[in-house]
Scaffold this motif. Sequence first.
Motif, PDB file in Angstrom:
ATOM      1  N   ASN A 298      -7.805   2.425   8.168  1.00 23.02           N
ATOM      2  CA  ASN A 298      -8.657   3.603   8.334  1.00 23.02           C
ATOM      3  C   ASN A 298      -8.103   4.687   7.434  1.00 23.02           C
ATOM      4  N   TYR A 299      -8.953   5.247   6.565  1.00 23.56           N
ATOM      5  CA  TYR A 299      -8.495   6.288   5.649  1.00 23.56           C
ATOM      6  C   TYR A 299      -9.686   7.165   5.267  1.00 23.56           C
ATOM      7  N   ASN A 300      -9.531   8.470   5.397  1.00 22.87           N
ATOM      8  CA  ASN A 300     -10.583   9.430   5.011  1.00 22.87           C
ATOM      9  C   ASN A 300     -11.956   9.055   5.553  1.00 22.87           C
ATOM     10  N   ASN A 301     -12.042   8.821   6.850  1.00 21.95           N
ATOM     11  CA  ASN A 301     -13.311   8.510   7.512  1.00 21.95           C
ATOM     12  C   ASN A 301     -13.953   7.223   7.019  1.00 21.95           C
ATOM     13  N   ALA A 302     -13.141   6.304   6.540  1.00 23.73           N
ATOM     14  CA  ALA A 302     -13.645   4.996   6.099  1.00 23.73           C
ATOM     15  C   ALA A 302     -12.733   3.910   6.665  1.00 23.73           C
TER      16      ALA A 302
ATOM     17  N   ILE B 166     -15.367   5.270  -0.657  1.00 24.01           N
ATOM     18  CA  ILE B 166     -13.937   5.538  -0.755  1.00 24.01           C
ATOM     19  C   ILE B 166     -13.444   5.128  -2.138  1.00 24.01           C
ATOM     20  N   HIS B 167     -12.501   5.899  -2.663  1.00 26.32           N
ATOM     21  CA  HIS B 167     -11.853   5.605  -3.940  1.00 26.32           C
ATOM     22  C   HIS B 167     -10.395   5.248  -3.670  1.00 26.32           C
ATOM     23  N   PHE B 168      -9.866   4.310  -4.432  1.00 19.99           N
ATOM     24  CA  PHE B 168      -8.452   3.975  -4.356  1.00 19.99           C
ATOM     25  C   PHE B 168      -8.055   3.290  -5.652  1.00 19.99           C
ATOM     26  N   THR B 169      -6.792   2.967  -5.778  1.00 19.85           N
ATOM     27  CA  THR B 169      -6.271   2.374  -7.010  1.00 19.85           C
ATOM     28  C   THR B 169      -5.643   1.022  -6.680  1.00 19.85           C
ATOM     29  N   VAL B 170      -5.930   0.022  -7.528  1.00 20.43           N
ATOM     30  CA  VAL B 170      -5.352  -1.312  -7.383  1.00 20.43           C
ATOM     31  C   VAL B 170      -4.685  -1.670  -8.703  1.00 20.43           C
ATOM     32  N   TYR B 171      -3.374  -1.865  -8.667  1.00 21.82           N
ATOM     33  CA  TYR B 171      -2.605  -2.144  -9.879  1.00 21.82           C
ATOM     34  C   TYR B 171      -2.944  -1.167 -10.997  1.00 21.82           C
ATOM     35  N   GLY B 172      -3.086   0.112 -10.659  1.00 16.47           N
ATOM     36  CA  GLY B 172      -3.337   1.159 -11.638  1.00 16.47           C
ATOM     37  C   GLY B 172      -4.785   1.318 -12.061  1.00 16.47           C
ATOM     38  N   GLU B 173      -5.700   0.496 -11.544  1.00 17.78           N
ATOM     39  CA  GLU B 173      -7.119   0.572 -11.893  1.00 17.78           C
ATOM     40  C   GLU B 173      -7.895   1.235 -10.750  1.00 17.78           C
ATOM     41  N   ASP B 174      -8.797   2.160 -11.095  1.00 17.94           N
ATOM     42  CA  ASP B 174      -9.614   2.840 -10.090  1.00 17.94           C
ATOM     43  C   ASP B 174     -10.672   1.908  -9.526  1.00 17.94           C
TER      44      ASP B 174
ATOM     45  N   MET C 212       0.854  -1.168   0.000  1.00 17.30           N
ATOM     46  CA  MET C 212       0.000   0.000   0.000  1.00 17.30           C
ATOM     47  C   MET C 212       0.900   1.233   0.000  1.00 17.30           C
ATOM     48  N   ARG C 213       0.532   2.191  -0.829  1.00 17.95           N
ATOM     49  CA  ARG C 213       1.250   3.459  -0.896  1.00 17.95           C
ATOM     50  C   ARG C 213       0.231   4.594  -0.858  1.00 17.95           C
ATOM     51  N   LEU C 214       0.640   5.703  -0.276  1.00 17.39           N
ATOM     52  CA  LEU C 214      -0.197   6.898  -0.257  1.00 17.39           C
ATOM     53  C   LEU C 214       0.489   7.962  -1.105  1.00 17.39           C
ATOM     54  N   TYR C 215      -0.165   8.330  -2.208  1.00 23.22           N
ATOM     55  CA  TYR C 215       0.312   9.393  -3.087  1.00 23.22           C
ATOM     56  C   TYR C 215      -0.625  10.587  -2.942  1.00 23.22           C
ATOM     57  N   ASN C 216      -0.299  11.686  -3.613  1.00 26.95           N
ATOM     58  CA  ASN C 216      -1.145  12.881  -3.550  1.00 26.95           C
ATOM     59  C   ASN C 216      -2.579  12.606  -3.999  1.00 26.95           C
ATOM     60  N   ASP C 217      -2.764  11.683  -4.920  1.00 26.06           N
ATOM     61  CA  ASP C 217      -4.104  11.391  -5.431  1.00 26.06           C
ATOM     62  C   ASP C 217      -4.803  10.261  -4.675  1.00 26.06           C
ATOM     63  N   GLY C 218      -4.220   9.760  -3.581  1.00 25.81           N
ATOM     64  CA  GLY C 218      -4.907   8.772  -2.766  1.00 25.81           C
ATOM     65  C   GLY C 218      -4.132   7.486  -2.559  1.00 25.81           C
ATOM     66  N   LEU C 219      -4.852   6.461  -2.087  1.00 28.94           N
ATOM     67  CA  LEU C 219      -4.264   5.159  -1.791  1.00 28.94           C
ATOM     68  C   LEU C 219      -4.052   4.347  -3.061  1.00 28.94           C
ATOM     69  N   HIS C 220      -2.938   3.628  -3.095  1.00 27.82           N
ATOM     70  CA  HIS C 220      -2.630   2.727  -4.199  1.00 27.82           C
ATOM     71  C   HIS C 220      -2.216   1.384  -3.615  1.00 27.82           C
ATOM     72  N   PHE C 221      -2.800   0.306  -4.155  1.00 26.83           N
ATOM     73  CA  PHE C 221      -2.491  -1.046  -3.698  1.00 26.83           C
ATOM     74  C   PHE C 221      -1.903  -1.857  -4.838  1.00 26.83           C
ATOM     75  N   ALA C 222      -0.895  -2.669  -4.510  1.00 31.12           N
ATOM     76  CA  ALA C 222      -0.332  -3.649  -5.434  1.00 31.12           C
ATOM     77  C   ALA C 222       0.236  -4.783  -4.575  1.00 31.12           C
ATOM     78  N   PRO C 223      -0.652  -5.508  -3.863  1.00 32.04           N
ATOM     79  CA  PRO C 223      -0.170  -6.498  -2.905  1.00 32.04           C
ATOM     80  C   PRO C 223       0.497  -7.702  -3.559  1.00 32.04           C
ATOM     81  N   LYS C 224       1.501  -8.197  -2.886  1.00 24.86           N
ATOM     82  CA  LYS C 224       2.184  -9.413  -3.297  1.00 24.86           C
ATOM     83  C   LYS C 224       2.576 -10.150  -2.021  1.00 24.86           C
ATOM     84  N   LEU C 225       2.020 -11.321  -1.843  1.00 27.78           N
ATOM     85  CA  LEU C 225       2.274 -12.101  -0.638  1.00 27.78           C
ATOM     86  C   LEU C 225       3.603 -12.842  -0.729  1.00 27.78           C
TER      87      LEU C 225
END
Length: 82
Positions: free
Chosen positions: A26-30, A51-59, A1-14
Amino acid sequence: MRLYNDGLHFAPKLPKAWESCTFNINYNNAVIRIRAEKDTIHFTLIDGESIHFTVYGEDVKLSKGDNETIIRNIKNRKEYKK
């Protein structure tokens, strides 16, 4: 998980030895529950309106009352770089 200016971005790899990992953030009251598995990620809005976020570049948008959002076939996806 990364936090950029435009919000949360996920690209998990176990790690190879792990079957899954579940955690809440917890992020932005969610509150979002994330369950990462070998080839699938589950996102569930536990608390909050939406809540909006990005996963592997997809909204992705989660809204109150939605069931979980599932992203499949993640094994070959690359981490999104800003």
